[in-house]
Scaffold this active site. Structure first.
Site, PDB file in Angstrom:
ATOM      1  N   SER A 405       0.822  -1.210   0.000  1.00 18.27           N
ATOM      2  CA  SER A 405       0.000   0.000   0.000  1.00 18.27           C
ATOM      3  C   SER A 405       0.857   1.261   0.000  1.00 18.27           C
ATOM      4  CB  SER A 405      -0.964   0.000   1.183  1.00 18.27           C
ATOM      5  OG  SER A 405      -0.275  -0.279   2.367  1.00 18.27           O
ATOM      6  N   HIS A 426      -2.853  -2.628  -5.845  1.00 20.48           N
ATOM      7  CA  HIS A 426      -3.215  -2.264  -4.476  1.00 20.48           C
ATOM      8  C   HIS A 426      -4.719  -2.404  -4.266  1.00 20.48           C
ATOM      9  CE1 HIS A 426      -3.548   1.011  -1.170  1.00 20.48           C
ATOM     10  NE2 HIS A 426      -3.498  -0.195  -0.652  1.00 20.48           N
ATOM     11  N   GLU A 438      -5.917   0.131  -7.172  1.00 21.65           N
ATOM     12  CA  GLU A 438      -4.888   1.006  -7.745  1.00 21.65           C
ATOM     13  C   GLU A 438      -3.904   0.127  -8.512  1.00 21.65           C
ATOM     14  OE1 GLU A 438      -4.352   4.937  -4.919  1.00 21.65           O
ATOM     15  OE2 GLU A 438      -3.486   3.067  -4.189  1.00 21.65           O
ATOM     16  N   ASN A 476      -3.670   6.600  -0.413  1.00 27.78           N
ATOM     17  CA  ASN A 476      -3.132   6.689   0.948  1.00 27.78           C
ATOM     18  C   ASN A 476      -2.276   7.937   1.138  1.00 27.78           C
ATOM     19  OD1 ASN A 476      -4.470   4.510   1.894  1.00 27.78           O
ATOM     20  ND2 ASN A 476      -2.766   3.077   1.748  1.00 27.78           N
TER      21      ASN A 476
END
Ligand code: 3H9
Length: 695
Positions: A405, A426, A438, A476
């Site tokens: 991540s 991801h 992702e 993130n």
């Protein structure tokens, strides 16, 4: 006759076939074709007129691309009135999806027949609208108020069999839509049937519409369209037919002018545009049938579940037979959910768990896999070790993916002899539920490997978004910034509970502190420890009050205590009083005098941080387009769809005001509040983020 509607005459039955691919949207040419077709059928002396769609569907609705532009005559409500008033027997023969304006046209025709696989609905609510061509007025007359309210406020697609039960259609028949329509029209003519306008049916009894309105508003977390839908159905019950149509039209027009409508239509088109990348046009993905998954924790098991449900075979690699069995149990648990919801049957469940899934403890078992995803512990050294082993066993051409991540994909790829085959995939937990994926494209990732990531995303029914390599990728990284802004506000005087409330009022399902409790406070704790160990940048602010909760073993929901205290069996928690004490102690320690934050201050700072970081992510090329960021936040982070995504929202509130807020905040904290160069550039040029989505 406009080419969009094909007119033919079969004896005394006229036939109009829509030919406006891909979905026979009711654009100007189709509306003109309908008007001309009715007039021609009447002039030709036909007794009946059949309307159907060529290609994959009956009309799937008004042409959404026309919204926001001046409406053009003939307007759809007038087309509907014209159909309804015709002396011919008019039959709709439906297949595919009869949606929105499509269903409204059908309800304006006198009889409706559908193939068994057809689905119908009024999904305008998902575009921030309500039906605007009589749907809320005609549907209650044929299906009753409760059924109409359900369809108008939920926008759900109702299968033909249910539509028949509800009285929305009259008949179901298998076959070619044109043929079943003609056969039905023949039956009607032969049996002496007459035109049957819905407007002549009595208006249904009303219900407590104020309560229904309040419930719709609360359920939509501030989204207006479902609540407006309630008012329109109320009009159908309380007003004469034509006045009810006017009332519906007024509500529709009001919604058309709202930012919510703009946000939701942006979301509709972006959702479809996000996986279409110019650089991948014409690039064929590699064939993937067999998947390898390394690590069967929550994430790995979720990925395996999604893959199995999409028909892929999965080899699950774990460190020991016990761990492999535990992974299988997790997958079986997930699949039980699919079984309960009727997505698979018992035989399917057995097949997926016993045949399509293989357990393994040796890397050799991955030799036949077309694509291998690792979901092991989030540490560079561990990931590198896994990729070295993979490099030794994976067949040539296999795609090697990391579910990291935030770690650097390029560094991971560098330990293999084939960095072109490596990419990041991801997933978001739980991976068999969450829609976002992702696709992290590294320096060396080959185009067909990136294309394979997108093809896998599509197969798993995910919204796949391309991301470049950076700490945290698109989502993130942005999350970490707006979370930090929230943490700073808490240090400076705001309460976590006030912040959570402001953000849920904005439309998020949960505020940032409730989310932290759900994800586990230990995750943020680990990140903070890592960042402190790497050395915080000069001027960065830090706080340790949450660490104290963690040191006492309070990790949020999973331990029952975090920012909130969770009673067993209840999902929502109550504020944990210890948190206020810890915050007060930290403020005292850091010599901070708490200041008041209004709800508006909180929203502005939170959103400014989100937009500013998102603009950096786009400016640096980590996200290709603003819409990519919008889709990441919408599908992975609970951003309210009716606000379109952070960058669409920014366009709507105005970039200049946002930039001036950021500059004002920078006066006291220049380290955190550095304006994004792209934001400054857009403001200087008087352009919007959306301008960058085009072309
Ligand atoms: C309405 O009707 C208002 C009225 O009440 C009042 C008016 C006065 N218009 O989704 P797909 C495009 S509001 C224009 O990938 P699928 C779509 O962008 C409307 N374009 O296919 C895509 O283009 P591209 C109420 C549309 O098989 C291509 O068609 N109706 C429209 O997965 C294929 O779409 C709705 O809200 C449209 N209405 O799903 C229905 N619809 O290839 C909206 C689609 O360039 N549509 N396109 O990316 C859907 O839900 C799905 O498209 C549908 C097909 C289920 C039909």
């Amino acid at each position: 006759m406009a080419d969009a509607m094909l007119y033919t005459l079969e004896g005394d039955i006229a036939v109009l076939g829509a030919q406006n691919p891909p979905v026979n949207a009711l654009g100007l040419a189709v509306r003109q074709g309908l008007m001309e077709g009715i007039a021609r059928a009447e002039a030709d002396g036909a007794k009946a007129l059949v309307i159907y769609g060529t290609g994959r569907t009956y009309f799937a609705g008004a042409d959404i691309r026309e919204f926001g532009k001046p409406p053009m005559d003939p307007y759809l409500p007038d087309v509907c009135l014209r159909l309804e008033a015709s002396p011919l027997i008019i039959v709709s023969a439906m297949h595919g999806t009869a949606l929105g304006g499509g269903l409204e046209v059908a309800l304006s025709t006198h009889y409706r027949i559908a193939v068994p696989s057809a689905r119908m609905g009024l999904p305008e609510v998902h575009l921030g609208l309500i039906p605007g061509a009589g749907g809320t007025v005609r549907l209650p007359r044929v299906a009753g108020v409760m059924a109409a309210l359900d369809m108008v406020t939920s926008g759900r697609h109702v299968p033909a069999a249910e539509a028949l039960d509800m009285g929305v259609i009259d008949r179901i028949a298998d076959g070619d839509p044109r043929e079943i329509g003609i056969a039905y029209a023949r039956d009607l003519i032969d049996s002496g049937a007459a035109p049957r306008p819905v407007s002549e049916l009595p208006a249904p009894e009303g219900i407590d519409f104020d309560a229904a309105y309040a419930a719709a508003l609360a359920k939509g977390r501030g989204q207006l369209s479902p609540a407006y839908g309630v008012r329109a159905v109320q009009g159908a019950c309380e007003l004469p037919f034509l006045d009810a149509l006017k009332r519906e039209r007024a509500l529709f027009s009001e919604l058309m002018e709202t930012d919510q409508r703009k946000g939701m239509i942006h979301a509709f088109f972006s959702e479809r545009a996000v996986s279409k990348l110019p650089e991948l046009e014409g690039v064929a993905p590699r064939d993937v049938q067999a998947l390898g998954v390394i690590g069967g924790g929550t994430m790995g098991a979720g990925i395996a579940t999604a893959a199995l449900l999409s028909g892929l075979s999965v080899v699950m690699l774990e460190m020991s037979p016990e761990a492999a069995q535990a992974a299988k149990d997790r997958i079986a648990g997930n699949l039980q959910g699919a079984l309960k919801r009727g997505k698979i049957d018992q035989a399917g469940f057995e097949h997926l768990t016993e045949k399509a899934l293989t357990l393994a403890t040796e890397y050799d078992a991955l030799a036949g896999a077309d694509l291998i995803i690792e979901a092991v512990f989030e540490e560079m050294a561990v990931k590198k070790e896994v990729f070295r082993k993979l490099d030794a066993v994976a067949k040539p051409g296999a795609v090697l993916a990391s579910n990291t991540s935030y770690l650097d994909i390029d560094e991971i790829a560098s330990v293999t002899s084939r960095p072109a085959d490596v990419l990041g995939l991801h997933f978001f937990s739980p991976a068999h539920v969450m829609k976002l994926l992702e696709v992290v494209v590294g320096e060396a990732t080959a185009p067909e490997v990136a294309a394979t990531g997108f093809a896998l995303g599509k197969r798993l029914k995910k919204i796949a978004v391309r991301s470049g390599v950076c700490d945290g990728f698109i989502g993130n990284r942005i999350l970490s910034t707006y979370r930090t802004a929230a943490d700073h506000m808490v240090l400076d005087g705001a309460s976590p509970y006030q912040i959570d409330k402001v953000m849920t009022d904005f439309g998020f399902a949960m505020g940032p502190f409730a989310v932290a409790d759900l994800a586990g406070l230990d995750i943020g704790w680990a990140v903070r420890k890592r960042k402190r160990a790497e050395g915080l940048p000069e001027g960065a602010r830090d706080s340790t009050y949450v660490d104290k909760l963690c040191e006492d073993g309070h990790f949020g929901q999973k331990t029952g205590t975090g920012f909130y205290i969770y009673e067993a069996g209840k999902r929502a928690g109550v504020p944990n009083p210890q948190v206020d004490d810890l915050i007060a102690a930290e403020r005292a320690e850091q010599g901070i005098t708490p200041q008041d934050f209004s709800d508006d201050d909180i929203l502005r700072r939170y959103m400014a941080a989100m937009v500013n970081e998102a603009a950096k992510v786009v400016g640096e090329g980590i996200a290709r387009r603003p819409l990519d960021v919008d889709m990441v936040l919408l599908f992975g982070y609970g951003f309210p769809r009716f606000n379109g995504g952070p960058l669409k929202w920014a366009d709507m509130v105005g970039l200049e005001g946002l930039l001036s807020d950021i500059k004002a905040y920078a006066e006291t904290d220049p380290h955190f509040w550095t304006p994004a160069p792209l934001l400054e550039q857009l403001v200087a040029e008087g352009r919007t983020f959306d301008d960058l989505n085009k072309g």
